[in-house]
Structure formats: C-alpha cells, structure tokens
Design a protein around this motif. Sequence first.
Motif, PDB file in Angstrom:
ATOM      1  N   ILE A  37       0.974  -1.320   0.149  1.00 30.00           N
ATOM      2  CA  ILE A  37      -0.031   0.089   0.054  1.00 30.00           C
ATOM      3  C   ILE A  37       1.007   1.030   0.015  1.00 30.00           C
ATOM      4  N   LEU A  38       1.651   1.299   1.007  1.00 29.46           N
ATOM      5  CA  LEU A  38       2.717   2.459   1.000  1.00 29.46           C
ATOM      6  C   LEU A  38       3.560   2.548  -0.311  1.00 29.46           C
ATOM      7  N   HIS A  39       4.189   1.720  -0.923  1.00 30.11           N
ATOM      8  CA  HIS A  39       4.843   1.787  -2.267  1.00 30.11           C
ATOM      9  C   HIS A  39       3.946   2.480  -3.151  1.00 30.11           C
ATOM     10  N   ARG A  40       2.775   1.976  -3.321  1.00 31.48           N
ATOM     11  CA  ARG A  40       1.810   2.378  -4.502  1.00 31.48           C
ATOM     12  C   ARG A  40       1.332   3.791  -4.209  1.00 31.48           C
ATOM     13  N   LEU A  41       1.209   3.966  -2.874  1.00 24.29           N
ATOM     14  CA  LEU A  41       0.874   5.614  -2.527  1.00 24.29           C
ATOM     15  C   LEU A  41       1.911   6.244  -3.096  1.00 24.29           C
ATOM     16  N   ALA A  42       2.963   5.926  -2.484  1.00 20.29           N
ATOM     17  CA  ALA A  42       4.545   6.812  -3.021  1.00 20.29           C
ATOM     18  C   ALA A  42       4.440   7.238  -4.437  1.00 20.29           C
ATOM     19  N   ASP A  43       4.332   5.881  -5.158  1.00 20.34           N
ATOM     20  CA  ASP A  43       4.170   6.137  -6.747  1.00 20.34           C
ATOM     21  C   ASP A  43       3.238   7.058  -7.127  1.00 20.34           C
ATOM     22  N   ARG A  44       2.200   6.964  -6.792  1.00 20.23           N
ATOM     23  CA  ARG A  44       1.032   7.965  -7.297  1.00 20.23           C
ATOM     24  C   ARG A  44       0.813   9.228  -6.648  1.00 20.23           C
ATOM     25  N   CYS A  45       0.649   9.108  -5.311  1.00 23.80           N
ATOM     26  CA  CYS A  45       0.539  10.624  -4.772  1.00 23.80           C
ATOM     27  C   CYS A  45       0.721  10.423  -3.280  1.00 23.80           C
ATOM     28  N   PRO A  46       2.043  10.613  -2.807  1.00 24.57           N
ATOM     29  CA  PRO A  46       2.488  10.466  -1.583  1.00 24.57           C
ATOM     30  C   PRO A  46       1.389  11.348  -0.474  1.00 24.57           C
ATOM     31  N   ARG A  47       0.948  10.721   0.739  1.00 19.79           N
ATOM     32  CA  ARG A  47      -0.064  10.927   1.287  1.00 19.79           C
ATOM     33  C   ARG A  47       0.446  10.750   3.047  1.00 19.79           C
ATOM     34  N   HIS A  48      -0.407  11.145   3.907  1.00 21.50           N
ATOM     35  CA  HIS A  48       0.083  11.196   5.267  1.00 21.50           C
ATOM     36  C   HIS A  48      -0.778   9.776   5.650  1.00 21.50           C
ATOM     37  N   VAL A  49      -0.147   8.853   6.054  1.00 22.98           N
ATOM     38  CA  VAL A  49      -0.636   7.232   6.259  1.00 22.98           C
ATOM     39  C   VAL A  49      -0.709   7.263   7.890  1.00 22.98           C
ATOM     40  N   LEU A  50      -1.797   6.801   8.352  1.00 23.33           N
ATOM     41  CA  LEU A  50      -1.803   6.377   9.721  1.00 23.33           C
ATOM     42  C   LEU A  50      -2.320   5.026   9.561  1.00 23.33           C
ATOM     43  N   LEU A  51      -1.441   4.114  10.285  1.00 18.97           N
ATOM     44  CA  LEU A  51      -1.531   2.820  10.449  1.00 18.97           C
ATOM     45  C   LEU A  51      -2.046   2.507  11.950  1.00 18.97           C
ATOM     46  N   TRP A  52      -3.321   1.867  12.058  1.00 19.09           N
ATOM     47  CA  TRP A  52      -3.773   1.395  13.228  1.00 19.09           C
ATOM     48  C   TRP A  52      -3.651  -0.333  13.073  1.00 19.09           C
ATOM     49  N   PRO A  53      -2.639  -0.641  14.000  1.00 14.70           N
ATOM     50  CA  PRO A  53      -1.916  -2.010  13.996  1.00 14.70           C
ATOM     51  C   PRO A  53      -3.194  -2.944  14.627  1.00 14.70           C
ATOM     52  N   VAL A  54      -3.165  -4.183  13.872  1.00 12.86           N
ATOM     53  CA  VAL A  54      -4.295  -5.097  14.235  1.00 12.86           C
ATOM     54  C   VAL A  54      -3.837  -6.568  13.925  1.00 12.86           C
ATOM     55  N   LEU A  55      -4.245  -7.750  14.682  1.00 10.19           N
ATOM     56  CA  LEU A  55      -4.017  -8.789  14.286  1.00 10.19           C
ATOM     57  C   LEU A  55      -4.910  -9.019  13.173  1.00 10.19           C
ATOM     58  N   VAL A  56      -4.855  -9.701  12.050  1.00  8.40           N
ATOM     59  CA  VAL A  56      -5.645 -10.009  11.223  1.00  8.40           C
ATOM     60  C   VAL A  56      -6.027 -11.465  11.005  1.00  8.40           C
ATOM     61  N   GLN A  57      -5.918 -12.099  12.198  1.00  9.36           N
ATOM     62  CA  GLN A  57      -6.409 -13.406  12.159  1.00  9.36           C
ATOM     63  C   GLN A  57      -6.191 -14.122  13.523  1.00  9.36           C
ATOM     64  N   GLY A  58      -7.093 -14.963  13.761  1.00  6.54           N
ATOM     65  CA  GLY A  58      -7.234 -15.399  15.249  1.00  6.54           C
ATOM     66  C   GLY A  58      -8.199 -15.024  15.878  1.00  6.54           C
ATOM     67  N   GLU A  59      -8.299 -15.465  17.222  1.00  9.06           N
ATOM     68  CA  GLU A  59      -9.587 -15.033  17.868  1.00  9.06           C
ATOM     69  C   GLU A  59      -9.879 -13.416  18.270  1.00  9.06           C
ATOM     70  N   HIS A  60      -8.673 -12.830  18.414  1.00  9.88           N
ATOM     71  CA  HIS A  60      -8.880 -11.233  18.763  1.00  9.88           C
ATOM     72  C   HIS A  60      -9.022 -10.406  17.640  1.00  9.88           C
ATOM     73  N   ALA A  61      -8.754 -11.060  16.270  1.00 13.55           N
ATOM     74  CA  ALA A  61      -8.475  -9.961  15.262  1.00 13.55           C
ATOM     75  C   ALA A  61      -9.815  -9.390  14.849  1.00 13.55           C
ATOM     76  N   ALA A  62     -11.050 -10.100  15.095  1.00 10.13           N
ATOM     77  CA  ALA A  62     -12.160  -9.223  14.702  1.00 10.13           C
ATOM     78  C   ALA A  62     -12.427  -8.062  15.544  1.00 10.13           C
ATOM     79  N   ILE A  63     -12.307  -8.396  16.945  1.00  6.37           N
ATOM     80  CA  ILE A  63     -12.441  -7.414  18.060  1.00  6.37           C
ATOM     81  C   ILE A  63     -11.494  -6.174  17.773  1.00  6.37           C
ATOM     82  N   GLN A  64     -10.432  -6.563  17.150  1.00  5.64           N
ATOM     83  CA  GLN A  64      -9.173  -5.450  17.263  1.00  5.64           C
ATOM     84  C   GLN A  64      -9.622  -4.681  15.898  1.00  5.64           C
ATOM     85  N   ILE A  65     -10.023  -5.332  14.850  1.00  4.81           N
ATOM     86  CA  ILE A  65     -10.302  -4.598  13.526  1.00  4.81           C
ATOM     87  C   ILE A  65     -11.670  -3.746  13.720  1.00  4.81           C
ATOM     88  N   ALA A  66     -12.344  -4.367  14.231  1.00  6.09           N
ATOM     89  CA  ALA A  66     -13.600  -3.490  14.526  1.00  6.09           C
ATOM     90  C   ALA A  66     -13.398  -2.087  15.345  1.00  6.09           C
TER      91      ALA A  66
END
Lengths: 470, 81
Positions: free
Chosen positions: A163-192
């Motif tokens: 994502i960051l590479h493609r943003l840098a190529d096209r139009c650099p932006r301010h990116v805020l990452l909200w880190p989450v687990l993307v699988q497992g028991e706690h993933a859904a709660i964190q994503i929501a």
Amino acid sequence: MTQLPENPALFEGPPALSVSELSRQLRQVVEQSFRQVRVRGEISQPKLASSGHFYLRLKDSEAVIDAVCWKKVAAALPVRPEEGLEVICTGRLTTYAGRSSYQIVIDSMEVAGQGALLKLIEERRKRLAAEGLFDEERKKPLPFLPNVIGVVSSPTGAVIRDILHRLADRCPRHVLLWPVLVQGEHAAIQIATAIRGFNALSPHGDIPRPDLIIVARGGGSLEDLMAFNEESVVRAAAASAIPLISAIGHETDTTLIDFAADRRAPTPTAAAEMAVPVMVDLAAHLTDNGARMARALHKTFSFSATRITDLSRSLSSPTTAIATFARRCDDAGARLQMALKNGMDRQRSSTHALALRLPDMLPRIIQAKTSLALPARRLDPAMTRIGEQAQQRLTLAASLLEGYSPQHVLRRGYAMVSATSGEILTSASDAAAAPRMTLTFADGRIDVQPLKDRKRESGKPVESQQGILF
Amino acid sequence: MDDMTKMTFEDAMTELETIVRQLEEGKSRLEDSIALYERGVALRKHCETRLREARLRVEKIALGENGQPIGTQPLDGVEES
C-alpha cells in the motif's frame, strides 16, 4: 480385607464408597479410556468467559456433550466458534465431579469442511443484507484526494508495504496505520475497534482524523479470512462515517466486509490506486488549465484591443470635429447671403430669356399662316372634282334605279292589282275574294269590281279574268 | 483569499476548471475576465502548493492500556520509500 478396587465384585456385598471416591474412580476410567478422541458435532451455546476460557457444547440430533477450550487453545483457534458451525474437535475426555458431568477438553478444532463455513457466512450475509447494511444508498463516495489515509492492517508483512509503495508512486500522503491482528480469536475485535477508533478521532485532535480508511489483509484460507466475516467487523465497516475501502485477500476472495465497504478493492495495491489519483497527472492537468486560462484572457484582451483600435480610428479628434462644424457654419452663412441675390438674379434672367424669345414668335405665326394657305388653295379644285364624280355616280344610280322601278314595268304594259287596303294581290283566288280592287297603271289607277257570276261558272276564272283585264 | 487555504484540492481544481471554461467562452466582460483570471491563478497556485507539500508520512497509532489511541509513533521498517 484387602482392598482391590479393580475387582470389587470379588467381595461379598458392595463396598460403601464415598461420592468423591466413586467420582475419582469414574474419572480414572473415563480419562484412561478416552485419552484422545476426535468428535464431530455442531457448536451450541458458545461462551467466552472473562477468564479467557471458551465454553461450548457439541451436539448432533440425539446427544450433546459439554466442551471447554482453555484460554491458550482458544486464542489459537483458526475459527471463532459460532453457534451452529459444524466442527471436528480433537481432545480428551474428563469428568467434572462437582456437577456429575463429563466433558471434552478441546486441544484443536477444525471446521468440518468448507461447506459448513460457507453456509454459515452465507446465512449471515443474508441476515445482514436484510437489515439493509449493504444497501447501495449507504455507499459514500471516496474523497478525490485524501489528506490522511487510515490503514487498518497488520504492521508487519507485505500488505502495508504494498500500500505504501503504491501511494508513494502515485501521490504521497499522510498514512496512519492502526495495527491489528488480522487472524485469530482477537482479530475481529481489534479490527472493529480500529474502524470505530478512526471514526472517533476528533478532526482537530493531536492525531489527525483520516478522510479515508483502508482495511487490508493479504491472501489466506477461508479460515484465515474469517475475522473479516465477523458480524462486529461488518457492522463497524457499515457504520463508518469515513469512506472505507476493503482489500481482503486475493481477487477471488470475498468476505462480508466487502459488502459493507464503500468500495471493494481486489488487492491492497488496488486499494491504494483507488485511494489517490496520480500526482503527475494532476500537475499536468493544472499546468494545462493555467495555460488555457492565460490564452483565453490574452484572446479577450487582444479582441478588446482590436475593437478599441477600430473604434478610435472612426472617432475623429475634438478639434477636427469642431473645425468641420465651423466650416459648415461659415459655408452656410456665405450661402445665405448669396442665396437671395442669386435667387433674384435667376428669376430676372429667366424673365429676360422669355422676353428675348418673344420676337421670334412673329415669323412663326406668319409661317404657320402661309403653311395653312397652301393646302386651302389645293382644297377647292379637289372638292369640285369630288362633287362632279359624285354627281355622275348619282345620275347613273338614278337611271339604274329607274329601270328597277315598278313604274317602269307598268310603262311596258303591266298593271298592279291591289286591295283597297293597299295590299298587293298576286293570286286569282285572293282577287276573287276581294270585293273591290285597284288597278295601278303607269299613268294612273282605276278601281274595279270582280264579276260575281263568272266566278261561279268557270274552273279557271282568274285566267279568263286576266285575259279580259289585259 | 483566506477562504482558499481551507479549500480541498478537488474543490479548488473544479473551480479552476470552471473558470477556464468561462474564460474560453469569452462571454465575460473584460473586468470580470481579469478578476476571474486572478482567481484562477490563485487557485492553481493553491493546488500546486498542495501537491508540492505531498510527501509520504507514515505513522502508527500507539494504543494505551485501555486500547484507546494515545498518539502516533513512526512505523518501524516500512516508513521511508
């Protein structure tokens, strides 16, 4: 009395065991007999305790068995236990003496075939769709050029890098990452929580509030992607006031968050492409618009300049304009003076001309008289001649007329018979019918009367009468 | 022109395009044309500034004990490109 609990039947009379003792013995039997079992069943009444342990029941149409997932195992389950989900559990049996019950302690759990999981997802999709969560009217347009992009994803791995590479190529932006687990028991709660958290940021707070959210995850098995099928995640995405792009797995993977998102990207890279335009294109577009604007204004100017030149050419200077009027005024004055004199002169001279022309009239009168006299002289003999000719023609005509006259015929010995009324009688029968007649001769007329008796005796009285008469 | 600093890039560009069309139609009075042009130049400058400012800035949300965001920190490993 030797104690042989393994063989209590050898004793006469059953030994009196304490409840605990019996339970202990039962436990031994159960645990030793079912050290490892695989059981297939449908999950019922799943419950996550605050301790982190997971309690549930497994059932089929006829039986039910309690089950427990200790905290450590529960956290590592590939799929969140769902009511009605058919699973195959591996574990051991144990008893719970305090409640006279037995249960299976689950070491691992797998979905009983993808069909079971897909059925679960599909049913959930229908339920949420019926609620209107996926309606087109809910979709928000993406901002043209977001200032801050919030990404909900794993801080490690290829997805955020892509994502960051493609943003840098096209139009650099301010990116805020909200880190989450993307699988497992706690993933859904964190994503929501992350989706809701981005929305909850104040626009004027220390952490800038994103104007676009990307929820992304790389490819994986159906079980790996299950967090993005969780109802809490789907609801959070649907409720997001900030436009949201979902980019979960590969192009062929579809998760329920895709239905709730404002846009679905087939890959994380594609999500970055949807998120921003190409800056180089924007810059070129701006330059182009600037040039067009300058050209248009220049054209307006030159058009106005041309018009001014044209108009000023046809506009004479004030002194010139006055001089023209002054000259016209002078001219008029001079012409006024002359006009009277000239007018009188003109009248005088025309009178004079007429007077001069007057003497010329006399010879013309004389000439006219002369020219009149000449034809008059020739007129007299002509008239005489015409008179003589007429006289001759008259004489001739008179003699011809004489010849045709009845008088002339009478002179040759004929007589004309007429009734007293004056009517000429031309037949004997008419004459016989008349009482009296007149015979006209050349020199006079006599009245006659037909003889009555002669009329009676002869068939041809007229002939005889004629013979007598002439 | 103060209002412009708050304008989004898209709004500014849309207005710029509208101005270009108006000027190209050539129906405005000369005074209006000049005012339009000045506005257009400012809009273009605003857009270009926005683009020049664009750079990739990557931060990670730092979460507190209760799971609430308490600030941002650089993202290790992937921040620069």
